[in-house]
Motif scaffolding. Sequence first.
Motif, PDB file in Angstrom:
ATOM      1  N   PHE A 135       0.850  -1.180   0.000  1.00 20.62           N
ATOM      2  CA  PHE A 135       0.000   0.000   0.000  1.00 20.62           C
ATOM      3  C   PHE A 135       0.886   1.229   0.000  1.00 20.62           C
ATOM      4  CE2 PHE A 135      -3.055   3.039   1.774  1.00 20.62           C
ATOM      5  CZ  PHE A 135      -4.190   2.693   1.067  1.00 20.62           C
ATOM      6  N   CYS A 136       0.390   2.296  -0.584  1.00 22.16           N
ATOM      7  CA  CYS A 136       1.189   3.515  -0.655  1.00 22.16           C
ATOM      8  C   CYS A 136       0.319   4.688  -0.263  1.00 22.16           C
ATOM      9  CB  CYS A 136       1.719   3.692  -2.077  1.00 22.16           C
ATOM     10  SG  CYS A 136       2.629   5.209  -2.301  1.00 22.16           S
ATOM     11  N   ARG A 137       0.763   5.483   0.679  1.00 21.30           N
ATOM     12  CA  ARG A 137      -0.067   6.593   1.153  1.00 21.30           C
ATOM     13  C   ARG A 137       0.156   7.865   0.360  1.00 21.30           C
ATOM     14  NH1 ARG A 137      -0.138   4.829   6.702  1.00 21.30           N
ATOM     15  NH2 ARG A 137      -2.075   3.677   6.869  1.00 21.30           N
ATOM     16  N   ASP A 138       1.263   7.902  -0.389  1.00 18.45           N
ATOM     17  CA  ASP A 138       1.538   9.088  -1.196  1.00 18.45           C
ATOM     18  C   ASP A 138       0.672   9.024  -2.449  1.00 18.45           C
ATOM     19  OD1 ASP A 138       2.636  10.713  -3.250  1.00 18.45           O
ATOM     20  OD2 ASP A 138       4.471  10.904  -2.073  1.00 18.45           O
ATOM     21  N   LEU A 139      -0.243   9.989  -2.610  1.00 17.54           N
ATOM     22  CA  LEU A 139      -1.244   9.894  -3.669  1.00 17.54           C
ATOM     23  C   LEU A 139      -0.620   9.830  -5.058  1.00 17.54           C
ATOM     24  CD1 LEU A 139      -4.232   9.853  -4.384  1.00 17.54           C
ATOM     25  CD2 LEU A 139      -4.177  12.321  -4.522  1.00 17.54           C
ATOM     26  N   ARG A 140       0.293  10.763  -5.359  1.00 16.34           N
ATOM     27  CA  ARG A 140       0.907  10.796  -6.687  1.00 16.34           C
ATOM     28  C   ARG A 140       1.624   9.493  -7.004  1.00 16.34           C
ATOM     29  NH1 ARG A 140       2.036  16.305  -8.197  1.00 16.34           N
ATOM     30  NH2 ARG A 140      -0.030  17.066  -8.772  1.00 16.34           N
ATOM     31  N   SER A 199       1.192   6.621  -5.608  1.00 13.58           N
ATOM     32  CA  SER A 199       0.248   5.515  -5.670  1.00 13.58           C
ATOM     33  C   SER A 199      -0.403   5.429  -7.044  1.00 13.58           C
ATOM     34  CB  SER A 199      -0.807   5.694  -4.588  1.00 13.58           C
ATOM     35  OG  SER A 199      -1.799   4.727  -4.728  1.00 13.58           O
ATOM     36  N   LEU A 200      -0.796   6.581  -7.592  1.00 10.64           N
ATOM     37  CA  LEU A 200      -1.431   6.580  -8.909  1.00 10.64           C
ATOM     38  C   LEU A 200      -0.445   6.070  -9.958  1.00 10.64           C
ATOM     39  CD1 LEU A 200      -3.347   9.979  -8.828  1.00 10.64           C
ATOM     40  CD2 LEU A 200      -4.273   7.694  -8.556  1.00 10.64           C
ATOM     41  N   TRP A 201       0.790   6.500  -9.824  1.00 11.50           N
ATOM     42  CA  TRP A 201       1.810   6.082 -10.777  1.00 11.50           C
ATOM     43  C   TRP A 201       2.027   4.572 -10.689  1.00 11.50           C
ATOM     44  CZ3 TRP A 201       3.942   6.911 -15.111  1.00 11.50           C
ATOM     45  CH2 TRP A 201       5.176   6.340 -15.434  1.00 11.50           C
ATOM     46  N   TYR A 202       2.139   4.043  -9.461  1.00 12.02           N
ATOM     47  CA  TYR A 202       2.312   2.596  -9.294  1.00 12.02           C
ATOM     48  C   TYR A 202       1.122   1.842  -9.882  1.00 12.02           C
ATOM     49  CZ  TYR A 202       6.036   3.710  -5.968  1.00 12.02           C
ATOM     50  OH  TYR A 202       7.163   4.181  -5.382  1.00 12.02           O
ATOM     51  N   GLY A 203      -0.062   2.442  -9.709  1.00  8.60           N
ATOM     52  CA  GLY A 203      -1.265   1.822 -10.264  1.00  8.60           C
ATOM     53  C   GLY A 203      -1.135   1.660 -11.768  1.00  8.60           C
ATOM     54  N   LEU A 204      -0.611   2.697 -12.403  1.00  8.10           N
ATOM     55  CA  LEU A 204      -0.434   2.674 -13.845  1.00  8.10           C
ATOM     56  C   LEU A 204       0.613   1.633 -14.233  1.00  8.10           C
ATOM     57  CD1 LEU A 204      -1.880   4.451 -15.837  1.00  8.10           C
ATOM     58  CD2 LEU A 204       0.120   5.929 -15.931  1.00  8.10           C
ATOM     59  N   MET A 225      -8.349   5.087  -2.449  1.00  8.22           N
ATOM     60  CA  MET A 225      -7.518   5.677  -1.401  1.00  8.22           C
ATOM     61  C   MET A 225      -8.234   6.796  -0.667  1.00  8.22           C
ATOM     62  SD  MET A 225      -3.753   5.783  -2.953  1.00  8.22           S
ATOM     63  CE  MET A 225      -3.215   6.772  -1.596  1.00  8.22           C
ATOM     64  N   LEU A 270      -7.770   7.612 -13.071  1.00  4.66           N
ATOM     65  CA  LEU A 270      -6.671   7.878 -12.139  1.00  4.66           C
ATOM     66  C   LEU A 270      -6.295   9.353 -12.148  1.00  4.66           C
ATOM     67  CD1 LEU A 270      -4.261   4.845 -12.699  1.00  4.66           C
ATOM     68  CD2 LEU A 270      -5.891   5.189 -10.854  1.00  4.66           C
ATOM     69  N   TYR A 271      -6.209   9.919 -13.344  1.00  2.00           N
ATOM     70  CA  TYR A 271      -5.752  11.299 -13.441  1.00  2.00           C
ATOM     71  C   TYR A 271      -6.864  12.215 -13.946  1.00  2.00           C
ATOM     72  CZ  TYR A 271      -1.115   9.378 -12.763  1.00  2.00           C
ATOM     73  OH  TYR A 271      -0.037   8.739 -12.232  1.00  2.00           O
ATOM     74  N   ARG A 317      -6.375   1.979  -6.414  1.00  2.00           N
ATOM     75  CA  ARG A 317      -5.817   3.333  -6.342  1.00  2.00           C
ATOM     76  C   ARG A 317      -6.889   4.393  -6.171  1.00  2.00           C
ATOM     77  NH1 ARG A 317      -0.650   1.885  -5.175  1.00  2.00           N
ATOM     78  NH2 ARG A 317      -0.312  -0.040  -6.311  1.00  2.00           N
ATOM     79  N   GLU A 366       6.060   2.777  -0.172  1.00  2.00           N
ATOM     80  CA  GLU A 366       5.123   1.675   0.066  1.00  2.00           C
ATOM     81  C   GLU A 366       5.379   1.007   1.423  1.00  2.00           C
ATOM     82  OE1 GLU A 366       3.606  -0.211  -4.102  1.00  2.00           O
ATOM     83  OE2 GLU A 366       5.536  -0.887  -3.381  1.00  2.00           O
TER      84      GLU A 366
END
Lengths: 397, 301
Positions: free
Chosen positions: A15-20, A22-27, B301, B208-209, B298, A49
């Motif tokens: 899990f990642c608390r950093d929003l930016r 986290s979104l990047w990892y999601g991608l 969150m 996401l974005y 994602r 993470e």
Amino acid sequence: MGESLIICDNVGKKFCRDLRKSLWYGLVDSLNELRRRDVNEPDELRPGEFWSNKGISLEVRRGECLGLVGRNGAGKTTLLKMITGLIKPDQGRIRITGMVGAMIALGAGFNPVLTGRENIYVNASILGLSTRQIEDRIDEIVEFGELSDAIDAPVRTYSSGMNVRLGFAVAAVMVKPDVLILDEVLAVGDLAFRNKCLTRMAEIMKTSAVIFVSHTSPIVNRYSSRVAWLDGGKLVKVGQPSHVIEEYSASFDQQAGETTSQPGWTLESLQLNGQCPNHESTVGWNEPLSIAASIRLPEKKHRVRVKFQFSDSEQRPIATAFSETMETGNSGNAQFEMKLDQSLLAPGKWFLSMAVFPEDLLSYHILANAGWTFQVSSGRQDFGADRIHFQAQWKHQ
Amino acid sequence: MSLTKNLESSVPKKTAHSIAQLPVVEYSSASVLRNPLGLLKVIGVDLWRCRGLAWVLFHRDLMAQYRQSYLGYLWIFAPVLTTVITWTFLTSQNIVQSFDTDIPYPAYVFVGTLIWTAFSAALTQPLASFTAGSAVFMKLKVAPEAFILAGFGKLAFDLAIRLLMLVLVCVLFKVAPAATAPLVLVAIALAMLLGGAIGVLMIPIGSLYGDVSRIVGMVVAFGMYLTPVVYPVPVAGWSRTLFELNPMTTVVLASRDWLSHGIGSHGPGTILIAVISAILFFVGIVLLRVFLPHLVERMGM
């Protein structure tokens, strides 16, 4: 005991608390999936993470109910989301047999402008019922939710209690699932409705494999056949409900001393049955209990009232002993003692706090909540979830 | 008695929950594309199953949308009417040069706008429906396609009402419909398919974005002026090339010809667009499924 319907084998989730990030990892994860690659280095954490679940192995059989306890952020919801198949584990496997029913989002898809009846159709369809099945059950749903007067009014005119009642009623009359996931949904509505919900759940539980999350220990204790304690994403302990819950409650950090007092007033000492209360202090149910407090106060006579309060393991006030007005001497010291011949506090963990008020009760001299705690024990095993048990005289003919 | 006992024991025991007939699913970190046929089967089954839900959601949105308004369904006409009135005004007052069109100008704009809104609304609808439904499928295992399908249903409903108005416009401006006029329906479907395909493809990144939906909004607003919606295709120059590269040009031109002239030469172009859009749409749906658990993770969150 039936067959294993839920099997988690060494499950882990990052899990990642950093929003930016986290979104990047999601991608990145999505693209890996597209390249038919499994999770990139499943054992390593990327920057930012942490393991929200790690090494979780458990098994729930039909007819069994696993209670899941743990503090906020311990990873309970993440685990439930993986079991329902909403998100994928990064490590390990989860195997689910049979139809899954989840009572997580009560009243999903409700539209406030539409009537209760119209919303039943939406909500039940989301839960997987066909229009015909809904038509067959709609009367039952309305009756269960006790909403026959308001069912044709827009949902936004409902009180919040009516709202959850409607949501629960729809979920409760759905097809009996093989696997049931409950996330803190049992505490809905007023007391009467809550009991009705619990009864209904107990019925479903008999024929399903159930995992449920609740912060209400007595309910977990009463309905689970086993309890799993999750902390920091790991299973700390799985076992007999009363044992695990006891250890879980004991794990709470002692509350930091929260004692406030007016100038000149101090609490010198407090004793429970002759000693300072701590984790090892034990009092028997239906046995004598005495509390003595010694305080220092400005050197003159004061007319005061003293209060001792008993709170249960979740820090909810349950019982109080409040003195009449007492007059102190003018020596600058005072002792107060309270005695119970038979303490009726039920077995479990208890917190104690005390207060000294002036006679008019409009302010306070001392408010002391230093995290004093003690255990109540009993030879009897038949205590339920209630926190007070009377020792009564019984007659029968 | 012993006979019945023997009989009973020879019959395999049937319990209400015989484990053999229960579905079993396994979740792990393995890519779902390792078993592409399995994935397609799951998508197919889910799409079939979610039709009831899609209908209920469509119904819900339709009822909810206009329950709080006096003019109700009249609002469906408003955007088309504004475009027609604006451009008729601009050209009639010579603020903008008037165009040489083969059908009366207001009817010309009406048809163009009808087709363009079918495209642009279908383009933005999937992401909007997905986002609106995300609160539900982030918590419950529900096919997100149901929400997208319901969104398309809503769109189709609006377009059907505007089509009725097209009949009125034709009568009013004395546009004689050709025998191929019903093909306008095909043009609308084609515009929706093309827009929908791009829209579904955008969902994974768009959810996401937030940048995506803003960019799309700008591109769509500009794209209308690269399509013969309110004026014809330029006669020459690089703007003409831009128009010709735009697949919506073909669709809009085809719809006008089909309405008042005949089949014209749009057959191959439109068929090509239909085939490509259908493929893109399919790819979009599969991609969405592959990405879904990551999006839920994602977005949740």
